[in-house]
Design a protein around this motif. Structure first.
Motif, short mmCIF file in Angstrom:
data_model
loop_
_atom_site.label_atom_id
_atom_site.label_comp_id
_atom_site.label_asym_id
_atom_site.label_seq_id
_atom_site.Cartn_x
_atom_site.Cartn_y
_atom_site.Cartn_z
N VAL B 240 47.43 50.57 51.50
CA VAL B 240 47.90 50.51 52.58
C VAL B 240 46.97 50.96 53.94
CG1 VAL B 240 49.62 51.80 54.51
CG2 VAL B 240 50.15 51.06 51.77
N ARG B 241 46.72 50.33 54.86
CA ARG B 241 45.82 50.43 55.82
C ARG B 241 46.04 51.74 56.47
NH1 ARG B 241 44.78 47.04 61.37
NH2 ARG B 241 43.56 48.29 62.50
N ASN B 242 45.05 52.69 56.64
CA ASN B 242 45.25 54.05 57.43
C ASN B 242 46.40 54.84 56.66
OD1 ASN B 242 43.15 53.41 58.79
ND2 ASN B 242 44.41 52.75 60.70
N GLY B 243 46.78 54.39 55.33
CA GLY B 243 47.80 55.39 54.91
C GLY B 243 47.65 55.49 53.37
N SER B 244 48.69 55.86 52.71
CA SER B 244 48.77 56.09 51.26
C SER B 244 49.74 55.16 50.75
CB SER B 244 49.10 57.49 50.87
OG SER B 244 49.61 57.55 49.70
N ALA B 245 49.49 54.39 49.78
CA ALA B 245 50.00 53.30 48.98
C ALA B 245 50.93 54.14 48.00
CB ALA B 245 49.17 52.27 48.25
N GLN B 246 50.45 55.01 47.60
CA GLN B 246 51.42 56.09 46.76
C GLN B 246 52.38 56.41 47.30
OE1 GLN B 246 49.47 59.73 45.71
NE2 GLN B 246 50.67 60.11 43.70
N GLU B 247 52.19 57.13 48.66
CA GLU B 247 53.55 57.58 49.44
C GLU B 247 54.35 56.52 49.76
OE1 GLU B 247 52.24 60.08 52.45
OE2 GLU B 247 51.11 61.28 51.13
N ILE B 248 53.70 55.30 50.22
CA ILE B 248 54.71 54.39 50.97
C ILE B 248 55.30 53.52 49.87
CG2 ILE B 248 54.45 52.09 51.94
CD1 ILE B 248 52.71 53.38 53.92
N THR B 249 54.95 53.23 48.57
CA THR B 249 55.62 52.67 47.69
C THR B 249 56.36 53.62 46.66
OG1 THR B 249 53.58 52.67 46.08
CG2 THR B 249 53.72 50.79 47.45
N GLY B 250 55.85 54.87 46.44
CA GLY B 250 56.56 55.72 45.71
C GLY B 250 56.05 55.43 44.11
N CYS B 251 55.32 54.88 44.04
CA CYS B 251 54.89 54.23 42.47
C CYS B 251 53.92 55.32 42.05
CB CYS B 251 54.33 52.96 42.66
SG CYS B 251 55.50 51.53 42.79
N SER B 252 53.57 55.33 40.64
CA SER B 252 52.86 56.27 39.98
C SER B 252 52.04 55.62 38.80
CB SER B 252 53.85 57.43 39.48
OG SER B 252 54.76 57.06 38.81
N VAL B 253 51.29 56.41 38.27
CA VAL B 253 50.46 55.80 36.83
C VAL B 253 51.81 55.36 36.14
CG1 VAL B 253 49.14 56.41 35.02
CG2 VAL B 253 48.43 57.28 37.26
N GLY B 254 51.43 54.01 35.48
CA GLY B 254 52.34 53.46 34.55
C GLY B 254 53.10 52.41 35.07
N THR B 255 53.15 52.36 36.56
CA THR B 255 53.98 51.24 37.12
C THR B 255 53.45 50.06 36.80
OG1 THR B 255 54.56 52.70 38.96
CG2 THR B 255 54.67 50.25 39.28
N SER B 256 54.13 48.87 36.47
CA SER B 256 53.51 47.53 36.13
C SER B 256 53.02 46.83 37.16
CB SER B 256 54.55 46.75 35.19
OG SER B 256 55.55 46.37 36.35
N VAL B 257 51.97 46.13 37.13
CA VAL B 257 51.40 45.30 37.97
C VAL B 257 51.24 43.58 37.23
CG1 VAL B 257 49.25 44.70 39.07
CG2 VAL B 257 50.18 47.05 38.81
N LEU B 258 51.57 42.84 37.90
CA LEU B 258 51.71 41.37 37.29
C LEU B 258 50.57 40.62 38.24
CD1 LEU B 258 52.91 39.43 35.08
CD2 LEU B 258 54.27 38.61 37.25
N VAL B 259 49.96 39.59 37.72
CA VAL B 259 49.02 38.85 38.51
C VAL B 259 49.19 37.46 37.96
CG1 VAL B 259 46.84 38.10 38.93
CG2 VAL B 259 47.17 40.51 39.38
N ARG B 260 49.61 36.62 39.02
CA ARG B 260 49.71 35.07 38.18
C ARG B 260 48.96 34.03 39.19
NH1 ARG B 260 55.51 34.61 38.96
NH2 ARG B 260 55.76 35.41 37.02
N LYS B 261 48.32 33.41 38.58
CA LYS B 261 47.65 32.07 39.34
C LYS B 261 48.66 31.12 39.93
CE LYS B 261 43.33 32.64 36.79
NZ LYS B 261 42.71 31.88 35.63
N GLN B 262 48.52 30.81 41.16
CA GLN B 262 49.27 29.85 41.78
C GLN B 262 48.99 28.21 41.15
OE1 GLN B 262 49.75 30.18 46.04
NE2 GLN B 262 50.70 32.32 45.85
N LYS B 263 48.04 28.04 41.08
CA LYS B 263 47.63 26.66 40.40
C LYS B 263 47.12 26.68 39.17
CE LYS B 263 43.58 27.55 43.39
NZ LYS B 263 42.92 27.08 44.70
#
Lengths: 263, 263, 263
Positions: B240-263
């Motif tokens: 997050v620009r000038n902020g904490s993504a941890q605080e704003i999302t409330g997420c922690s270690v272990g939260t899943s992340v998915l990446v998918r190609k569009q094409k």
């Protein structure tokens, strides 16, 4: 061989104070090697500084210079000192900070830092660490004889020393330090015996609570229950496996510790 | 050329533990050069230590020795190890701490630190960092061959490795580290393409939330809204620009992340 | 003589960022000597970084290189710079971070870090500290002439400078920094007079409150009552004996400070 200067202060690491001290040292002797013991002694807590210094200085090579500054009386009547023990040199305020180091390795020569030739010009009344102690340590590192820094000073111990369990039936000590992990460290030293030593043959009390004895490592401790252990400096400490003995017992520096031989 | 030893521990910097380790190292080799990676790994968090070590060791010169101690099982059954990869040496407990470093640079030789000749005398059961690991690193820095320290040890990976986005249509990973700024760092590596790479052609999800893609720097991010970015180790991170993504999302270690190609 | 590089950042000390920067520096010049000024500047607080740098750089030996990175605009339009003053070299972002150092020692030559020959290959857009600034400092430490790093850059001051009490009847400044002990440090410099200087002949105000003047050391201060003092950098500061002036006054950076001569 590079000459080592260790630093122990209560300056913290976010301000410019430690860097100014290091700059002064390197300006006097650009070839010395600096090692931070810690800068996170609680502000003005001489006893905490004395413990951390005594627990670490002896691992450094012969000839190491230990610059320690926890100095609530800066600019007042307390004197600055430089001292030589059999193997090490020490520089800092004469306020008890070196008591526990000198309890382990007594000083052979102590001088008061009264010779302004080895101060920075116009020393600040509020920053002797930079203007008086750092120059003294820097000049010692270049080989200056101790007596050049000032006249002899009679060193007087101020803090209660270690209690070493030898032939006594029991010893009454206290918690003198709490580390980052919440381990409660006492001033009762339990020297190793040939073939190893265990606490099983002792009774140990924290305040009025009898402590579990037996586990020799953190991993051997039971969950959530405080136990007595011989710590890494041979001092009796109170620990909790995977937890903080400080939090679980609610005890603090000064809580009494009693050790009693069972036989 | 001075020989470099880096240090990574969970000892914190306010106690005497790090200084004791450094004193032992300098006593064995007064000419080595010490660099702190960090001492602020959360107590006993092997995974956090593994991440920080893997993210920094490879920037150091060939021949650097990395001494890492995050060691909840100290004094128990876990072994101590020393290892050589193509360019670096490593010393510490065999508990997974080196997994992610070895994922980047596989070990060619690993030994168990079983030879007491290279321990301090009467090693403490609770401080192998000072009494077994530091001496091993110190002796390696003087040129001691690895095999002198003990017999070969078969290294077994314990932690899940990095996932590298290559030809897959999608990758499912997780947050493995959160830095001081609150950036959420995943184990999904997105290697640079010739001519630069952008995330614009990907869809990214943190848990079930789709993330903004597009900003390539923190400054390009919108205010207060989390976005996905290729971080400085080529890992996908959420910022997050000038902020904490941890605080704003409330997420922690272990939260899943998915990446998918569009094409 | 070893070449010194100091480091000042807002990276903190628990992540891998500082270690990566140090690794890059030592890879370019394995014989340099690194000194941490601090890594605990509040994230993106350029003014705090400028104060700490200005308060410490001048104690280091002639020829020291100061690498400073507080860089909210990383990867955006702000430029990177390297600069030479009469006695020191500086490397970092061109965003005001060097203003107060250059106020004390003006730059004689400033260049923009535009020559990619002295970057790491494929520099990350979000970590110029590691990929652009550290290599520049590393190459300077080996003797590379400044002008090799890029074209001249016109340096523009951004922050308000120190106010020096000389012949003025009064000066209006502000609190610009609060240290670990809670001392409130202003930008009003009170230079020493021959034979020492005291604040007794001044009136001092913090906001609308008149401050006690007179104590010259922390120990001379009264209990619990804020007083004005000439601090260790000759700046007027507000302190409380054995306490935090920040907590007791509730003041913060930006609070106005007024000094008025009584005669």
């Amino acid at each position: 061989m590079q000459r080592i200067v260790t630093l122990l202060t209560d300056f913290g690491t976010r301000d410019h104070y430690v860097a100014a001290v290091k700059g002064v040292l390197l300006n006097i002797n650009p070839n010395l090697y600096l090692v931070d013991i810690t800068h996170e002694i609680r502000p003005q807590d001489i006893r905490e500084g004395a413990f951390v210094l005594a627990s670490s200085f002896k691992y450094f090579p012969v000839g190491t210079i230990h610059l320690a500054v926890v100095d609530p009386g800066v600019g007042g009547k307390r004197q600055g000192l430089a001292a030589a023990t059999e193997q090490h040199l020490f520089v800092g305020p004469d306020n008890g900070l070196f008591d526990w180091a000198f309890d382990l390795e007594p000083p052979r020569q102590v001088v008061a830092l009264e010779n302004p030739v080895y101060w920075l010009p116009q020393p600040s009344l509020v920053f002797h660490g930079r203007d008086i102690f750092a120059p003294a340590a820097g000049h010692l590192s270049t080989g200056l004889p101790l007596e050049k820094l000032g006249p002899p000073l009679h060193y007087k111990m101020r803090l209660p020393g270690r209690l070493i369990l030898e032939k006594q039936k029991e010893l009454q000590g206290e918690i003198i330090y709490i580390d980052r992990f919440g381990n409660l460290i006492s001033n009762i030293e339990i020297p190793p015996l040939p073939g190893g030593r265990e606490l099983r043959d002792l009774q140990a009390y924290l305040g009025t609570e009898q402590l579990l004895v037996g586990p020799r490592t953190y991993e051997e401790g039971p969950p959530l229950r405080p136990f007595a252990l011989i710590g890494s400096s041979n001092l009796l400490e109170v620990s909790v496996r995977n937890g903080s003995a400080q939090e679980i017992t609610g005890c603090s520096v000064g809580t009494s510790v009693l050790v009693r031989k069972q036989k």
